[in-house]
Design a protein around this motif. Structure first.
Motif, PDB file in Angstrom:
ATOM      1  N   GLN A 157      -5.443-110.632  -0.501  1.00 18.09           N
ATOM      2  CA  GLN A 157      -5.372-109.288   0.839  1.00 18.09           C
ATOM      3  C   GLN A 157      -4.911-108.027   0.789  1.00 18.09           C
ATOM      4  O   GLN A 157      -4.615-108.141  -0.379  1.00 18.09           O
ATOM      5  N   GLY A 158      -4.840-107.790   2.326  1.00 20.98           N
ATOM      6  CA  GLY A 158      -3.942-106.588   1.917  1.00 20.98           C
ATOM      7  C   GLY A 158      -3.052-105.993   2.164  1.00 20.98           C
ATOM      8  O   GLY A 158      -2.050-106.989   2.712  1.00 20.98           O
ATOM      9  N   ASP A 176       0.818-106.083   2.860  1.00 18.95           N
ATOM     10  CA  ASP A 176       1.715-106.081   4.367  1.00 18.95           C
ATOM     11  C   ASP A 176       0.605-106.985   5.448  1.00 18.95           C
ATOM     12  O   ASP A 176       0.994-106.663   6.521  1.00 18.95           O
ATOM     13  N   ALA A 177      -0.095-107.653   4.569  1.00 17.83           N
ATOM     14  CA  ALA A 177      -0.951-108.397   5.724  1.00 17.83           C
ATOM     15  C   ALA A 177      -0.405-109.672   5.943  1.00 17.83           C
ATOM     16  O   ALA A 177      -0.432-110.371   6.849  1.00 17.83           O
ATOM     17  N   ARG A 235      -1.385-112.513   5.084  1.00 12.90           N
ATOM     18  CA  ARG A 235      -2.607-113.842   5.149  1.00 12.90           C
ATOM     19  C   ARG A 235      -2.492-114.578   3.562  1.00 12.90           C
ATOM     20  O   ARG A 235      -4.209-114.845   3.383  1.00 12.90           O
ATOM     21  N   ASP A 283      -9.976-113.337   3.136  1.00 12.66           N
ATOM     22  CA  ASP A 283      -9.125-113.517   4.350  1.00 12.66           C
ATOM     23  C   ASP A 283      -9.387-115.018   5.331  1.00 12.66           C
ATOM     24  O   ASP A 283      -8.594-116.388   4.719  1.00 12.66           O
TER      25      ASP A 283
END
Length: 403
Positions: free
Chosen positions: A219-220, A222-223, A225, A388
């Motif tokens: 995941q990115g 601060d995402a 997810r 994701d």
């Protein structure tokens, strides 16, 4: 991006207690309320990444965590479980995130520990704060700021937060709402390992024990997810009385039987899963690192470890669900022999009737045409971690009625 003003205003009112002006609880109602975990991270002794000037000390740490279930009387837990010297926190505050290290105006409030504004935590120990008056909603980004006045060289924390932590210039900046003093960032959580709220007696928490697939690799930053984040998106749509806290205690690289990247899942099971406030259900999705990096000739060692976890959970009258291990064909350590062990483990999880329920994560994300590998849409690219879409698919494989 800034959040819509009306949402920030609502959050301010809730945090400052203006909207928490409900009638006093009756004695019976008060007794039915209990502490429930709303956020967690599994701890280890932190290593130093190339973005962080070590050691920690003489500065303020500002961390962001997203709650799952809402409630009142929020508490945080600070841990020095892997430390070798006492750690003192002179000032600890909690507010709501505006953006980055900046805090929504008038939400940053001091936390106390036994009525004091400071706390010293001995090595091997963890300490809960006192309850913070007022209510907090679910899926709220809270900011914990802690001033650590003296140098700490061996820090207890979570290595792959996939969330930005802000480190200040020298001094105590915990009470400030501005982010200007926080000039350095990291992707680790320091000392913070739990957040809990007081909720109705019928509300509990579910703990997800796992490795990088649960921790959120792919995941990115601060995402939010992780598959557990997607799970709470589903849970959050239920009526308030049917919601549960969702607690992620995954550690990337972790194994069930071998202590290496973090304590083994079996050795940390009591601390990270069984002792969580309000825990009702535990989901186990771990073992692929044991297989992909190990020298096992059968599934027996893993199966015996699962049985020990099940016995420990049942002794506490907790529900424990087994997640089948997802495919890894194409990953650098895949072999036919290891694939046979994975299939053997999954067959036992599905048919052994030892777990209280089965979540067939393997079936959910595998390629129907070649079940040893992930479906392309769910593959992050290295053939073991999920995209994701893959992590979201895991969340939608869970039957909410089993939680």
């Amino acid at each position: 991006m800034r959040r819509p003003v009306h949402r920030l205003a609502m959050a301010v009112l809730v945090m400052t207690g203006v909207m928490a002006g409900v009638l006093p609880l009756s004695p019976a109602a008060a007794e039915s309320r209990h502490l429930v975990g709303t956020w967690s991270a599994a701890s280890d002794r932190l290593t130093v990444d190339d973005r962080l000037l070590a050691p920690i000390g003489g500065q303020t740490i500002r961390m962001v965590a997203r709650t799952s279930v809402g409630g009142s009387g929020l508490r945080i837990r600070l841990s020095n479980v892997f430390g070798v010297v006492p750690v003192t926190f002179k000032s600890v505050h909690l507010g709501l995130q505006a953006y980055g290290a900046e805090i929504v105006g008038k939400t940053n409030r001091p936390l106390t520990f036994g009525g004091r504004a400071w706390v010293t935590i001995r090595p091997g120990q963890a300490v809960w704060s006192d309850a913070l008056p007022g209510k907090i909603s679910g899926r709220q980004d809270v900011v914990i700021s802690a001033y650590v006045p003296t140098t700490v060289e061996q820090v207890t924390g979570h290595d792959r937060a996939y969330a930005t932590t802000y480190l200040s210039t020298p001094g105590n900046h915990a009470a400030g709402e501005s982010g200007e003093a926080f000039t350095t960032t990291s992707l680790q959580w320091y000392f913070l390992d739990r957040i809990a709220v007081t909720a109705d007696g019928g509300i509990g928490s579910v703990v997800a024990l796992g490795d990088s697939i649960t921790d959120g690799t792919g995941q990115g930053n601060d995402a939010n997810r992780r598959w557990t984040d997607y799970l709470y998106q589903r849970v959050g749509q239920l009526p308030a009385k049917k919601r549960v806290g969702v607690l992620n205690v995954g550690i990337a690289g972790n194994r069930v039987l071998y202590t290496g990247v973090g304590p083994s899942a079996l050795s940390r099971f009591k601390r990270d899963a069984l002792s969580q406030p309000g825990v009702r259900t535990i989901v186990v999705l771990e073992g692929i690192n044991d297989i992909s990096r190990g020298e096992y000739t059968s599934a027996k060692p893993l199966i015996e470890a699962y049985k020990k976890m099940i016995k420990l959970a049942h002794a506490r009258k907790l529900r424990i669900l087994g997640g089948t291990l997802t495919p890894f064909y194409g990953y650098s350590t895949w072999t036919e022999e290891r694939e046979e062990i994975r299939q053997e483990v999954n067959a036992w999880i599905r048919t052994g009737k030892a777990f209280d329920g089965v979540i067939d994560f393997d079936k959910a994300v595998r390629d129907p045409g070649y079940p040893a590998q992930l479906a392309a849409a769910y593959d992050h690219g290295d053939h073991i971690h999920l995209s994701d879409a893959g992590r979201r698919r895991l969340a939608y494989t869970v039957r909410l009625s089993h939680l």
